[in-house]
Write a protein that holds these residues in place. Structure first.
Motif, PDB file in Angstrom:
ATOM      1  N   UNK A  86       0.013   3.745   2.609  1.00  0.00           N
ATOM      2  CA  UNK A  86      -0.324   3.995   3.805  1.00  0.00           C
ATOM      3  C   UNK A  86       0.257   5.431   4.191  1.00  0.00           C
ATOM      4  N   UNK A  87       1.468   5.517   3.847  1.00  0.00           N
ATOM      5  CA  UNK A  87       2.093   6.932   4.360  1.00  0.00           C
ATOM      6  C   UNK A  87       1.486   8.038   3.495  1.00  0.00           C
ATOM      7  N   UNK A 108      -9.185   6.687   2.759  1.00  0.00           N
ATOM      8  CA  UNK A 108      -8.209   6.311   3.626  1.00  0.00           C
ATOM      9  C   UNK A 108      -8.065   4.989   3.533  1.00  0.00           C
ATOM     10  N   UNK A 109      -9.248   4.164   3.746  1.00  0.00           N
ATOM     11  CA  UNK A 109      -9.129   2.692   3.763  1.00  0.00           C
ATOM     12  C   UNK A 109      -8.976   2.280   2.277  1.00  0.00           C
ATOM     13  N   UNK A 110      -9.327   2.662   1.341  1.00  0.00           N
ATOM     14  CA  UNK A 110      -9.238   2.254   0.099  1.00  0.00           C
ATOM     15  C   UNK A 110      -7.878   2.603  -0.571  1.00  0.00           C
ATOM     16  N   UNK A 159       2.301  -2.594  -3.042  1.00  0.00           N
ATOM     17  CA  UNK A 159       2.907  -2.158  -1.977  1.00  0.00           C
ATOM     18  C   UNK A 159       1.993  -1.191  -0.974  1.00  0.00           C
ATOM     19  N   UNK A 160       1.938  -1.868   0.039  1.00  0.00           N
ATOM     20  CA  UNK A 160       0.812  -1.228   0.986  1.00  0.00           C
ATOM     21  C   UNK A 160       1.480   0.044   1.751  1.00  0.00           C
ATOM     22  N   UNK A 161       2.575  -0.110   2.318  1.00  0.00           N
ATOM     23  CA  UNK A 161       2.978   0.776   3.115  1.00  0.00           C
ATOM     24  C   UNK A 161       3.330   2.268   2.676  1.00  0.00           C
ATOM     25  N   UNK A 162       3.575   2.309   1.314  1.00  0.00           N
ATOM     26  CA  UNK A 162       4.107   3.598   0.836  1.00  0.00           C
ATOM     27  C   UNK A 162       2.739   4.330   0.607  1.00  0.00           C
ATOM     28  N   UNK A 204       3.765  10.464   8.297  1.00  0.00           N
ATOM     29  CA  UNK A 204       2.621  10.050   8.353  1.00  0.00           C
ATOM     30  C   UNK A 204       2.007  10.119   9.751  1.00  0.00           C
ATOM     31  N   UNK A 256      -4.372   2.347   0.561  1.00  0.00           N
ATOM     32  CA  UNK A 256      -3.635   1.358   0.793  1.00  0.00           C
ATOM     33  C   UNK A 256      -3.881   0.130   0.146  1.00  0.00           C
ATOM     34  N   UNK A 257      -5.231  -0.126  -0.059  1.00  0.00           N
ATOM     35  CA  UNK A 257      -5.410  -1.463  -0.642  1.00  0.00           C
ATOM     36  C   UNK A 257      -5.307  -1.238  -2.178  1.00  0.00           C
ATOM     37  N   UNK A 305      -1.813  -1.765  -2.587  1.00  0.00           N
ATOM     38  CA  UNK A 305      -1.243  -3.379  -2.606  1.00  0.00           C
ATOM     39  C   UNK A 305      -1.717  -3.953  -3.868  1.00  0.00           C
ATOM     40  N   UNK A 306      -2.846  -3.759  -4.343  1.00  0.00           N
ATOM     41  CA  UNK A 306      -3.336  -4.812  -5.348  1.00  0.00           C
ATOM     42  C   UNK A 306      -2.543  -4.203  -6.743  1.00  0.00           C
ATOM     43  N   UNK A 360      -1.690   8.990   5.256  1.00  0.00           N
ATOM     44  CA  UNK A 360      -1.306   9.778   6.612  1.00  0.00           C
ATOM     45  C   UNK A 360      -0.598  10.995   6.361  1.00  0.00           C
TER      46      UNK A 360
END
Lengths: 321, 261
Positions: free
Chosen positions: A276-277, A258-260, A271-274, A55, A262-263, A266-267, A280
């Motif tokens: 996000x990776x 990009x913003x949407x 799992x937000x971080x995966x 990322x 990870x959201x 999570x919802x 990226x």
């Protein structure tokens, strides 16, 4: 599958024993002979562990593989749902287009790398089966008689509707393969399918084995893309085709996704971080022209690419001639 | 009994929670340029917070077992209420001490042996009994991630960890009905939008009979007590383990629950 029967050079480098591939780049030397006491000399020539990106984060190359593994291990169960969410279902069309570009005929041997959940493999089997049925219909319509073997097989329900086609699904991640197998049995795919645990940078197959090599949304996760491309070149038969479906560089639309994404991760998956990776890593992947050059470097010819959906994804194609 | 508790280290609750994030996906402090305010911090833009709030509210209603979604809703919507809570805590001597010392309630910080040895009816003993009977553990609370202020992140973390204390204080079990009653109490006490939403929308999933009991008896009781009691976040529970529960209830003005559950 079976380990390569051909003689493999084993060389010792600072990372332990590894099989040397033609043209592989191990730090500090060009050629290596088995049994040579390289250990001492290599340690003195040892370079600092090279770094790569995970990322937007910089990690050592050894770490990246492990981290990517963990990402896909945690997203495996919701992988298909998330794909639908992130691309609004359009990823199905992209994968269909990949198959239409491939135009496999019955008898094709396909290797689908990083194909964990089986999307490409199932589409391949459907396509080949549809081809076969189409051919039979044409024969009947043209009043060509089927051969007596075919008739006998039909009556015995033994006809090989795949015509000898076979797809090998290879993935480095056990969880993804598990999900793929479950899907296969749920959707009734049995014949012509094999599941193999393997690393794209070091495929457990002989050379000159497959007609087509595909990698869909997998190559950006590989630590050494050049090695994966070289492996692809190795296992393909002469005349074989390399196809890669991957996210590509687009200027604006990805900013908000990009913003949407990870959201959504999570919802839906907790799992937000995966995710996000994942977004990226898309940003980090080289643009179409640069990737085309990398494919050419690996020895492929007639390399072309086609951007889909205004550049969000691109299909790269090359031939081993 | 402590072993029973340890054995049941939240498996029931863990099963109900969705899978957590990938193990050690790295923090992106350096590359993002903004330093992380606390270890679990994930910086988010206003758009992302808004989307998270809406998404988590929807998901929590759709699947009430997604406790992590309730937590996310609380973090993304609670900024103003948290500030008010924090200021309230600062004014109160015990609350200010909590803000300074930052105690955490988890199995690693609790001395279970000592709590078990306390006399019957004391706060510590009753708390332990509550954890045991309902088969829950204080360790299954998700850490705060989306709050962009380090002190407020602690306040909401404290609020979550105190939630089980409230169950003990109010004598409510962890079934749907009990949770809604506690939510009403918390909504009145803290003013957090998540509590208010939970209190108003939670009853949707109740049976008619439960709903009737809730509305006629439990809610008025919860609201009355919530208004009467001082802010429950100001209590340093860790220093009050020996205090008898009845005396603590008297101190806060909490009357006995209307019907035994």
């Amino acid at each position: 599958m079976a380990a390569p029967r051909s003689f493999a050079l084993w060389g010792y480098c600072d990372r332990g024993w590894s099989r040397l591939m033609p043209g592989c780049r191990l730090p500090g030397f060009r050629s290596c002979w088995p049994g040579c006491p390289l250990g001492a000399r290599l340690l003195s020539q040892q370079k600092r562990a090279t770094e790569t990106h995970f990322g937007f984060e910089t990690v050592s190359e050894e770490e990246k593989g492990g981290k990517v593994y963990q990402v896909f291990e945690s997203v495996a169960k919701k992988y298909d749902v998330m794909n639908d969410m992130m691309s609004l279902g359009i990823h199905r069309i992209w994968k269909d287009l990949l198959l239409w570009k491939m135009r496999p005929f019955p008898g094709t041997q396909l290797l689908d790398v990083a194909g964990g959940t089986g999307d490409i493999a199932f589409r391949f089997l459907n396509y080949v089966q549809a081809q076969y049925r189409g051919k039979q219909k044409r024969q009947v319509r043209a009043q060509q008689n089927l051969s007596w073997e075919e008739i006998a097989q039909k009556y015995q329900n033994e006809e090989d509707s795949l015509g000898g086609s076979h797809v090998m699904v290879c993935d480095i991640n056990k969880e993804m393969l598990k999900i793929g197998k479950q899907k296969a049995s749920a959707q009734g795919y049995k014949a012509g399918l094999a599941w193999v645990l393997g690393d794209a940078e070091e495929l457990p197959f002989d050379e000159d084995k497959f007609d087509v090599y595909t990698i869909a949304f997998g190559i950006r996760n590989v630590t050494h893309i050049d090695r994966a491309l070289q492996e692809a070149h190795r296992v393909l038969k002469p005349g074989g085709r390399f196809l890669c479906l991957e996210f590509s560089q687009v200027n604006n639309p990805l900013v908000s996704s990009f913003q949407v994404i990870p959201v959504l991760g999570e919802v839906i998956a907790g799992d937000w971080k995966s995710y996000q990776y994942l977004v990226e890593s898309i940003r980090q992947f080289p643009p179409q022209e640069e990737f085309k050059e990398m494919i050419e470097d690996a020895g492929f010819q007639k390399v072309t690419y086609e951007s889909l959906t205004s550049g969000i994804v691109a299909i790269h194609s090359g031939f081993k001639l | 009994m402590a072993t029973q508790l340890l054995r049941a280290l939240g498996p029931l609750r863990l099963l109900q929670r969705s899978p957590g994030p990938a193990a050690d996906v790295p923090l992106r402090a350096a590359s993002h340029g903004t330093s992380l305010l606390y270890p679990e911090h994930i910086p988010t833009s206003p758009l992302q917070k808004a989307l998270l709030a809406v998404g988590s509210a929807g998901m929590a209603l759709y699947n009430p077992y997604r406790h992590d979604m309730v937590a996310v809703l609380g973090e993304t919507t609670g900024h103003r209420a948290l500030k008010v809570l924090r200021d309230q805590m600062k004014k109160d001597p015990e609350g200010a001490k909590i803000l300074q010392e930052r105690p955490r309630i988890s199995l690693s910080t609790l001395d279970l042996g000592q709590l078990q040895s306390l006399p019957e009816g004391s706060l510590g003993r009753e708390y332990l009994r509550f954890l045991d009977v309902n088969r829950v553990s204080p360790d299954t609370r998700a850490p705060t991630r989306f709050v962009d202020d380090e002190e407020l992140a602690y306040v909401i973390q404290r609020y979550r960890e105190v939630h089980d204390m409230l169950h003990t204080l109010l004598g409510m079990p962890t079934n749907m009905l009990g949770e809604i009653v506690v939510k009403w109490f918390e909504a009145v006490q803290t003013g957090l939008p998540m509590c208010i939403l939970g209190a108003l929308l939670g009853p949707i999933r109740l049976s008619a009979q439960n709903l009737q009991v809730l509305v006629s008896e439990l809610i008025p009781w919860a609201v009355q007590n919530g208004r009467r009691a001082p802010c429950v976040l100001n209590l340093y529970y860790e220093q009050r383990w020996e205090q008898p529960l009845t005396s603590l209830r008297e101190e806060l003005g909490i009357t006995d629950p209307p019907t035994p559950h």
